[in-house]
Design a protein around this motif. Structure first.
Motif, mmCIF file in Angstrom:
data_model
loop_
_atom_site.group_PDB
_atom_site.id
_atom_site.type_symbol
_atom_site.label_atom_id
_atom_site.label_comp_id
_atom_site.label_asym_id
_atom_site.label_seq_id
_atom_site.Cartn_x
_atom_site.Cartn_y
_atom_site.Cartn_z
ATOM 1 N N ILE A 41 65.230 61.488 1.796
ATOM 2 C CA ILE A 41 64.798 60.566 2.040
ATOM 3 C C ILE A 41 64.328 59.557 2.412
ATOM 4 O O ILE A 41 65.961 58.917 2.910
ATOM 5 C CB ILE A 41 64.891 59.714 0.687
ATOM 6 C CG1 ILE A 41 65.180 60.820 -0.611
ATOM 7 C CG2 ILE A 41 63.831 58.830 -0.065
ATOM 8 C CD1 ILE A 41 65.434 59.996 -1.984
ATOM 9 N N TRP A 54 61.776 64.045 2.608
ATOM 10 C CA TRP A 54 61.584 64.604 1.747
ATOM 11 C C TRP A 54 60.332 63.747 -0.315
ATOM 12 O O TRP A 54 59.794 64.986 -0.270
ATOM 13 C CB TRP A 54 62.429 66.138 1.026
ATOM 14 C CG TRP A 54 62.989 66.705 1.780
ATOM 15 C CD1 TRP A 54 62.873 67.786 2.221
ATOM 16 C CD2 TRP A 54 64.319 67.057 1.297
ATOM 17 N NE1 TRP A 54 63.297 68.594 3.080
ATOM 18 C CE2 TRP A 54 65.062 67.990 2.493
ATOM 19 C CE3 TRP A 54 65.442 67.163 1.018
ATOM 20 C CZ2 TRP A 54 65.866 68.958 2.262
ATOM 21 C CZ3 TRP A 54 66.514 67.525 1.259
ATOM 22 C CH2 TRP A 54 66.804 68.757 1.896
ATOM 23 N N TRP A 55 60.750 63.066 0.617
ATOM 24 C CA TRP A 55 60.488 61.445 -0.673
ATOM 25 C C TRP A 55 60.534 60.276 0.200
ATOM 26 O O TRP A 55 61.715 59.810 1.400
ATOM 27 C CB TRP A 55 61.583 61.373 -2.138
ATOM 28 C CG TRP A 55 61.389 62.358 -2.819
ATOM 29 C CD1 TRP A 55 60.068 62.397 -4.286
ATOM 30 C CD2 TRP A 55 62.278 63.236 -3.005
ATOM 31 N NE1 TRP A 55 60.606 63.510 -4.339
ATOM 32 C CE2 TRP A 55 61.889 64.028 -4.531
ATOM 33 C CE3 TRP A 55 63.206 63.814 -2.249
ATOM 34 C CZ2 TRP A 55 62.161 65.169 -4.720
ATOM 35 C CZ3 TRP A 55 63.621 64.911 -2.890
ATOM 36 C CH2 TRP A 55 63.526 66.014 -3.771
ATOM 37 N N LYS A 59 59.795 54.851 -2.560
ATOM 38 C CA LYS A 59 60.055 55.038 -3.972
ATOM 39 C C LYS A 59 61.104 54.186 -4.183
ATOM 40 O O LYS A 59 61.606 54.688 -5.818
ATOM 41 C CB LYS A 59 60.569 56.625 -4.224
ATOM 42 C CG LYS A 59 59.329 57.334 -3.436
ATOM 43 C CD LYS A 59 58.481 57.269 -4.418
ATOM 44 C CE LYS A 59 56.638 58.306 -4.785
ATOM 45 N NZ LYS A 59 55.381 58.195 -5.850
ATOM 46 N N ILE A 78 63.999 62.148 -9.726
ATOM 47 C CA ILE A 78 64.385 61.885 -7.985
ATOM 48 C C ILE A 78 65.516 62.270 -7.200
ATOM 49 O O ILE A 78 65.740 63.321 -6.612
ATOM 50 C CB ILE A 78 63.511 60.953 -6.761
ATOM 51 C CG1 ILE A 78 62.235 60.793 -7.173
ATOM 52 C CG2 ILE A 78 63.888 60.693 -5.714
ATOM 53 C CD1 ILE A 78 61.207 59.372 -6.207
#
Length: 382
Positions: A41, A54-55, A59, A78
């Motif tokens: 992330i 990946w994220w 977020k 997540i």
């Protein structure tokens, strides 16, 4: 454990400031391990160093008890998905960058599965929520500290911690390039410039943004010739533009996409939401007014857990109110503007503050990339 030629690191950075620090760390790691793979992330600064997100980091860009509750289900989902993925595909090490409420629990889980865990940027256990040190003991194999007094705190509890300097102190020049920054931003040498940094999270902009934009209005009424530069975290411009139209429609305001370092280098004074940006302003040797506000419930809970009278990093590091802090009910546009005018009208005080900030800059300046990668390599060899 001997690292392969192409080590694989999982990393999580949860907001713009974490992305910036992680990007600087990754730059040093890539110099040590040119073929490394880094995934997890993160944000654009990490992506510039070849990071595979990946994220997206935003977020996790949530602060405050009430605000976190409203996003809990998504954040928990997540973390669960990330845990499962890393269990299936174990990295050589996991590095959590700041974001302790997300990362420490993840690190504890991964460590219990035999994955080496490293945390970069110590939680402020010396300022509040000191009991987290017990969670840190179970969660991390190595704490990389950015302030010189922190390793001693961890050593007393038997936690391996290394002072690596603050990467921003190495990235920001000792003598800020004021003229070049002004030229790049289209500002004249004769302009009196106010940089306004309203925060990098949506909740910060919601609570602090109107107060800082209102301060622009008050300053412009008092001194119409003032120029204002407002660096905006990518993706949040749509939150700032309505505030500008509502609170400061007639002021001479330039909204910038990022470019916070140019804004700080160019300015005469900064209005800053409390956080990493206050340290950045100090490293640019700029006088500042620090403002912050949050949900009332979050504010009351935070006050009860605080150990120190200061919230701004420069004040914490200097152990005094070197710059004004206007918090919650005191963070009114009128008070923020008045504090900024006091700096503008007192060049002697500004020069004295700049000298103190220069000493602070030197104290925080190490070859962070080398010291950090040395420490990482050492802990992974155990």
């Amino acid at each position: 454990m001997t690292l392969p030629d192409a080590p694989r690191f999982a990393m999580v950075a949860g907001e713009a400031s974490g992305d910036l620090l992680a990007g600087l760390l990754l730059e040093g790691m890539r110099a040590r391990w040119p073929r490394l793979v880094a995934q997890g992330i993160g944000g654009p600064k990490m992506a510039q160093q070849g990071f595979e997100a990946w994220w997206p980091h935003d977020k996790l860009a949530v602060r405050g008890y009430v605000e976190v509750l409203s996003h809990y289900r998504e954040i928990a989902g997540i973390r669960s998905a990330l845990e499962q993925r890393l269990e299936r595909e174990p990295p050589d090490a996991f590095i959590g960058v700041d974001a302790p409420d997300f990362n420490l629990g993840l690190e504890a889980h991964l460590k219990s599965r035999g994955i080496k865990t490293i945390h970069f940027v110590s939680p402020s256990i010396w300022a509040w929520r000191g009991k987290r040190i017990e969670k840190i003991r179970t969660a991390t194999d190595l704490m990389l500290c950015v302030f010189p007094f922190e390793p001693e705190i961890y050593a007393k509890r038997g936690i391996h911690a290394v002072y690596v300097g603050h990467p921003l102190a190495a990235a920001i020049p000792l003598d800020a390039p004021r003229d070049g920054a002004r030229q790049a931003l289209g500002l004249a040498d004769s302009d009196v410039v106010v940089a306004v940094l309203p925060g990098s999270r949506r909740a910060e902009i919601q609570y602090v943004g109107p107060r800082l934009l209102g301060a622009i209005r008050e300053l412009a009424r008092e001194r119409p010739a003032l120029r204002f530069v407002v660096p905006i975290v990518p993706g949040l411009r749509h939150l700032i533009e309505p505030l500008r139209r509502q609170h400061a429609p007639d002021a001479r305001v330039d909204l910038l996409e990022g470019r916070s370092h140019e804004a700080l280098a160019a300015c005469d004074v900064a209005l800053v939401a409390s956080g990493t940006a206050t340290l950045e302003a100090a490293l640019f040797k700029r006088p500042m007014v620090v403002a912050y506000a949050m949900h009332t419930v979050t504010w009351q809970m935070s006050k009860r857990m605080a150990y120190q009278p200061w919230v701004a990093l420069p004040n914490i590091l200097l152990r005094e109110f070197a710059v004004p802090e206007l918090l919650q009910g005191d963070a009114t546009p009128e008070k923020i503007a008045a504090a900024a005018l006091r700096w503008l009208d007192d060049p002697t005080a500004c020069a004295a503050l700049a000298e103190r900030f220069r000493s602070l800059h030197l104290a925080l300046r190490l070859d962070t990339a080398k010291v950090a990668t040395d420490a990482i390599e050492e802990v992974l060899a155990r």
